[in-house]
Design a protein around this motif. Structure first.
Motif, PDB file in Angstrom:
ATOM      1  N   ILE A 162      -6.892   3.532   1.996  1.00  0.00           N
ATOM      2  CA  ILE A 162      -7.127   2.174   1.507  1.00  0.00           C
ATOM      3  C   ILE A 162      -8.388   2.202   0.667  1.00  0.00           C
TER       4      ILE A 162
ATOM      5  N   ARG B 167     -10.969  -0.111  -1.981  1.00  0.00           N
ATOM      6  CA  ARG B 167     -11.338  -1.466  -2.416  1.00  0.00           C
ATOM      7  C   ARG B 167     -11.127  -1.573  -3.915  1.00  0.00           C
TER       8      ARG B 167
ATOM      9  N   GLY C 260      -8.213  -4.933  -1.244  1.00  0.00           N
ATOM     10  CA  GLY C 260      -8.012  -3.497  -1.263  1.00  0.00           C
ATOM     11  C   GLY C 260      -6.569  -3.194  -1.612  1.00  0.00           C
TER      12      GLY C 260
ATOM     13  N   VAL D 181      -8.543  -6.076   3.131  1.00  0.00           N
ATOM     14  CA  VAL D 181      -8.647  -4.753   3.753  1.00  0.00           C
ATOM     15  C   VAL D 181      -8.250  -4.760   5.237  1.00  0.00           C
TER      16      VAL D 181
END
Length: 149
Positions: free
Chosen positions: A9, A11, A76, A137
Motif C-alpha cells: 500500500i 500513499r 492510498g 489507508v
C-alpha cells in the motif's frame, strides 16, 4: 488464491478534482478549530499537572497524538495482480468490502466505486490482469487482510 498477488500500500497525493476526505471547507475549518482548542486545552492541563516539565515534553507528544490520526486518513492505493482476467476478482472484492461495511455505489465499464456509511469511498479500476484499489489507508489494509485470508 495462489494466482493472486498484492502490492504494497502506497500513499498517493489527493487529486485536485476529487472532494476532500474531510468534507466541505466549513467542516475542515470546524475540525481545525476543534483541534486548535482541544490540543491547547490538553497542553494547559498537562502544564498544570507538572509545572516543572520542559514545555517541549508537553507540546510535542500532544501535537503528535492529535495530528497523527489525521495522517491515517490520507489516500492510498494498492494493486491486485492475477494470472486470469481481473474482472473475476470483482465478486471477491464485493464480498470482502461488504464485510467491511462498504456497498457498491457506482459501476461503470472498467471501474467500480464503493461507499461506506461514513462517506468514505474506495475506487477500483479494473484492467486486464490488475485491479487498482484506491481509498483510505486503514480501509485498504483491512481489505488486503480480508482478500488474502
Amino acid at each position: 488464491m495462489k494466482s493472486v498477488t498484492f502490492s504494497d500500500i502506497e500513499r498517493v497525493p489527493e487529486q485536485a478534482r476529487r472532494p476532500s476526505p474531510l468534507g466541505s471547507p466549513q467542516r475542515l475549518a470546524m475540525l481545525a478549530l476543534a483541534l486548535a482548542l482541544g490540543l491547547s486545552a490538553l497542553m494547559i492541563a498537562f502544564r498544570q499537572m507538572d509545572p516543572g516539565a520542559p514545555l517541549a515534553y508537553i507540546v510535542l507528544p500532544v501535537l503528535a497524538g492529535g495530528l497523527l490520526p489525521m495522517m491515517t486518513m490520507m489516500p492510498g492505493r494498492f494493486q491486485v495482480t492475477t494470472r486470469f482476467d481481473a474482472c473475476h476478482l470483482v465478486v471477491t472484492l464485493d464480498d470482502a468490502l461488504g464485510r467491511l461495511g462498504y456497498a457498491p455505489a457506482e459501476r461503470a465499464p472498467g471501474a467500480v466505486r464503493y461507499r461506506a456509511r461514513g462517506g468514505k469511498e474506495i475506487a477500483v479500476t479494473v484492467r486486464a490482469h490488475v485491479l487498482e484499489v484506491r481509498g483510505p489507508v486503514p480501509a485498504l489494509r483491512a481489505l488486503r487482510r480480508q482478500m488474502a485470508g
